[in-house]
Design a protein around this motif. Sequence first.
Motif, mmCIF file in Angstrom:
data_model
loop_
_atom_site.group_PDB
_atom_site.id
_atom_site.type_symbol
_atom_site.label_atom_id
_atom_site.label_comp_id
_atom_site.label_asym_id
_atom_site.label_seq_id
_atom_site.Cartn_x
_atom_site.Cartn_y
_atom_site.Cartn_z
ATOM 1 N N ALA A 96 0.539 -1.296 -0.144
ATOM 2 C CA ALA A 96 -0.037 -0.098 0.050
ATOM 3 C C ALA A 96 0.933 1.193 0.025
ATOM 4 O O ALA A 96 0.788 2.018 0.890
ATOM 5 C CB ALA A 96 -0.885 0.003 1.071
ATOM 6 N N PRO A 97 1.619 1.385 -0.919
ATOM 7 C CA PRO A 97 2.530 2.538 -0.966
ATOM 8 C C PRO A 97 1.764 3.859 -1.102
ATOM 9 O O PRO A 97 2.259 4.756 -0.513
ATOM 10 C CB PRO A 97 3.276 2.457 -2.605
ATOM 11 C CG PRO A 97 2.420 1.650 -3.190
ATOM 12 C CD PRO A 97 1.891 0.729 -2.228
ATOM 13 N N ILE A 98 0.481 4.087 -1.330
ATOM 14 C CA ILE A 98 -0.312 5.217 -1.084
ATOM 15 C C ILE A 98 -0.581 5.735 0.140
ATOM 16 O O ILE A 98 -0.511 6.754 0.136
ATOM 17 C CB ILE A 98 -1.659 5.088 -2.066
ATOM 18 C CG1 ILE A 98 -2.373 6.455 -2.396
ATOM 19 C CG2 ILE A 98 -2.529 4.164 -1.133
ATOM 20 C CD1 ILE A 98 -3.481 6.402 -2.981
ATOM 21 N N LEU A 99 -0.379 4.821 1.146
ATOM 22 C CA LEU A 99 -0.358 5.352 2.333
ATOM 23 C C LEU A 99 0.871 6.215 2.852
ATOM 24 O O LEU A 99 0.533 6.962 4.089
ATOM 25 C CB LEU A 99 -0.417 4.118 3.329
ATOM 26 C CG LEU A 99 -1.656 3.248 3.312
ATOM 27 C CD1 LEU A 99 -1.763 2.104 4.372
ATOM 28 C CD2 LEU A 99 -3.180 4.032 3.317
ATOM 29 N N LEU A 100 1.938 6.093 2.073
ATOM 30 C CA LEU A 100 2.866 7.012 2.373
ATOM 31 C C LEU A 100 3.032 8.382 2.393
ATOM 32 O O LEU A 100 3.329 9.049 2.749
ATOM 33 C CB LEU A 100 4.397 6.348 1.780
ATOM 34 C CG LEU A 100 5.709 7.154 2.030
ATOM 35 C CD1 LEU A 100 5.887 7.112 3.474
ATOM 36 C CD2 LEU A 100 6.793 6.450 1.099
ATOM 37 N N LEU A 101 1.620 8.822 1.329
ATOM 38 C CA LEU A 101 1.267 10.118 1.012
ATOM 39 C C LEU A 101 0.773 10.801 2.606
ATOM 40 O O LEU A 101 1.062 12.009 2.611
ATOM 41 C CB LEU A 101 0.246 10.138 0.090
ATOM 42 C CG LEU A 101 0.705 9.718 -1.445
ATOM 43 C CD1 LEU A 101 -0.815 9.925 -2.220
ATOM 44 C CD2 LEU A 101 1.781 10.887 -1.910
ATOM 45 N N PHE A 102 0.264 9.968 3.402
ATOM 46 C CA PHE A 102 -0.411 10.428 4.671
ATOM 47 C C PHE A 102 0.820 10.181 5.628
ATOM 48 O O PHE A 102 1.091 11.167 6.439
ATOM 49 C CB PHE A 102 -1.584 9.710 5.034
ATOM 50 C CG PHE A 102 -2.584 9.831 3.867
ATOM 51 C CD1 PHE A 102 -3.473 11.145 3.724
ATOM 52 C CD2 PHE A 102 -2.887 9.071 2.921
ATOM 53 C CE1 PHE A 102 -4.380 11.136 2.744
ATOM 54 C CE2 PHE A 102 -3.837 9.070 1.861
ATOM 55 C CZ PHE A 102 -4.675 10.275 1.939
ATOM 56 N N ALA A 103 1.400 9.123 5.935
ATOM 57 C CA ALA A 103 2.242 8.857 6.953
ATOM 58 C C ALA A 103 3.556 9.819 6.688
ATOM 59 O O ALA A 103 4.151 10.083 7.274
ATOM 60 C CB ALA A 103 2.803 7.278 6.632
ATOM 61 N N GLY A 104 3.928 10.016 5.314
ATOM 62 C CA GLY A 104 5.017 10.540 5.169
ATOM 63 C C GLY A 104 4.708 12.194 4.505
ATOM 64 O O GLY A 104 5.405 12.682 3.882
ATOM 65 N N CYS A 105 3.525 12.834 5.298
ATOM 66 C CA CYS A 105 3.119 13.949 4.842
ATOM 67 C C CYS A 105 4.199 15.099 5.405
ATOM 68 O O CYS A 105 4.295 16.174 4.591
ATOM 69 C CB CYS A 105 1.744 14.293 5.983
ATOM 70 S SG CYS A 105 1.991 14.352 7.490
ATOM 71 N N VAL A 106 4.945 14.986 6.277
ATOM 72 C CA VAL A 106 6.187 15.976 6.600
ATOM 73 C C VAL A 106 7.143 16.102 5.349
ATOM 74 O O VAL A 106 7.454 17.092 4.915
ATOM 75 C CB VAL A 106 6.803 15.799 7.805
ATOM 76 C CG1 VAL A 106 7.958 16.673 8.027
ATOM 77 C CG2 VAL A 106 5.987 15.813 8.764
ATOM 78 N N TYR A 107 7.591 14.960 4.582
ATOM 79 C CA TYR A 107 8.553 14.800 3.878
ATOM 80 C C TYR A 107 7.791 15.350 2.600
ATOM 81 O O TYR A 107 8.557 16.064 1.840
ATOM 82 C CB TYR A 107 8.704 13.461 3.361
ATOM 83 C CG TYR A 107 9.189 12.280 4.525
ATOM 84 C CD1 TYR A 107 9.978 12.657 5.410
ATOM 85 C CD2 TYR A 107 8.751 11.140 4.479
ATOM 86 C CE1 TYR A 107 10.563 12.103 6.297
ATOM 87 C CE2 TYR A 107 9.056 10.313 5.582
ATOM 88 C CZ TYR A 107 9.954 10.592 6.551
ATOM 89 O OH TYR A 107 10.417 9.822 7.380
ATOM 90 N N PHE A 108 6.370 15.154 2.312
ATOM 91 C CA PHE A 108 5.687 15.906 1.026
ATOM 92 C C PHE A 108 5.673 17.251 1.291
ATOM 93 O O PHE A 108 5.871 18.042 0.277
ATOM 94 C CB PHE A 108 4.346 15.296 1.140
ATOM 95 C CG PHE A 108 3.519 15.584 -0.107
ATOM 96 C CD1 PHE A 108 3.860 14.839 -1.446
ATOM 97 C CD2 PHE A 108 2.577 16.496 -0.112
ATOM 98 C CE1 PHE A 108 3.049 15.339 -2.475
ATOM 99 C CE2 PHE A 108 1.777 16.727 -0.987
ATOM 100 C CZ PHE A 108 2.115 16.279 -2.423
ATOM 101 N N MET A 109 5.549 17.533 2.450
ATOM 102 C CA MET A 109 5.466 19.199 2.590
ATOM 103 C C MET A 109 6.970 19.996 2.359
ATOM 104 O O MET A 109 6.727 20.879 1.935
ATOM 105 C CB MET A 109 5.096 19.242 4.323
ATOM 106 C CG MET A 109 4.915 20.755 4.587
ATOM 107 S SD MET A 109 4.263 21.022 6.256
ATOM 108 C CE MET A 109 5.615 20.091 7.072
ATOM 109 N N GLU A 110 7.745 19.287 2.986
ATOM 110 C CA GLU A 110 9.297 19.542 2.648
ATOM 111 C C GLU A 110 9.621 19.964 1.192
ATOM 112 O O GLU A 110 10.051 21.030 0.801
ATOM 113 C CB GLU A 110 10.223 19.059 3.419
ATOM 114 C CG GLU A 110 10.195 18.703 4.998
ATOM 115 C CD GLU A 110 11.026 19.795 5.546
ATOM 116 O OE1 GLU A 110 11.127 20.850 4.868
ATOM 117 O OE2 GLU A 110 11.105 19.697 6.691
ATOM 118 N N ALA A 111 9.042 18.665 0.398
ATOM 119 C CA ALA A 111 9.587 18.637 -1.092
ATOM 120 C C ALA A 111 8.714 19.704 -1.859
ATOM 121 O O ALA A 111 9.031 20.399 -2.498
ATOM 122 C CB ALA A 111 9.218 17.196 -1.523
#
Length: 340
Positions: A265-280
Amino acid sequence: MKDFSAIIAAFAAFAVTALLGYIVIPYLRKLKFGQTILDIGPKWHKEKQGTPTMGGIMTILGVLVALALTFSFSAAFDGNFFKELKNPTRLSSFVAGLVMALGMALIGFIDDYIKVVKKRNLGLTARQKTFLQLLVSAAYLATLGLSGMHTTYIPFVGHINIVNGIGLIFWPIALMFIYGFTNAVNLTDGVDGLASSVTLVVACAFMLAAGLLGNNTINVLAAALAGGCVGFLIWNSKPAKVFMGDTGSMFLGGMVVALSFGIGAPILLLFAGCVYFMEAISVMLQVTYYKLTKKRLFKMSPIHHHFEMCGWSEDKIVFVFSVIAFVGCFIALMPILFNW
């Protein structure tokens, strides 16, 4: 007998990583592998000039030793971790994920080596780094596909086929997904303890997710990562005695990606990794806005530097971003908890 593989992996990774600090940090100092602080960063970061870098080697070794010890223990007592590794699909997912993370770490090591030893501050060129990262990502995806990954999970939709028809679009998206998140974790490594703290939260979330799904191999991998992060934080919390460098941040990026793909379920990383996403995203917005207006949208990017420039302490940034990561991880776990 209960299986204690995840507990062993976490404590072993913590202990090995923490103890390695007594060996690795003095050695890095001896080699004069110190961080060069660029003038474009916050002025008060200049006091960190010369702090040993490439300390991510500690976390990598901690995770590898922990996995070896856990495998030995599980094999001796015929535990679930050992039993699952006899399954070709679980074995290939576990090994491919770990090798992919190590491949990313190797790219980071080369980048660090060029910066620190060759004294070229920018390290690998963007084109060189992108090519190598995409190559590692493509090899990882090819391994997953050939070893039987035929579906991916999407909340409220279920498992969708990714080997026929429109489902084939998954693979090019996944390639950019891996590339993007690996670099996003790298961007998160900007203040003392931030990348390790956020990744600790993410690793714990995937450890719980894997446990709920009965995936012991990914459960152990996530536990080892969490333990390694705690061990590294002993040396990396403010004031940092060592930086992880691209060696460490690229490894962390590869690992969190491997965990998300490992549970299907890689799509769940969009939420779990929200800080990474926000930084990028903050970096992309800053660059785009500046090109259009010649003005800055943020005082500095990635976004953690913006808050630094606003007067936030590094400890406050780490705490707030970790809380944000916790909320994102909770949201990511909800589809698994409630079987959505």
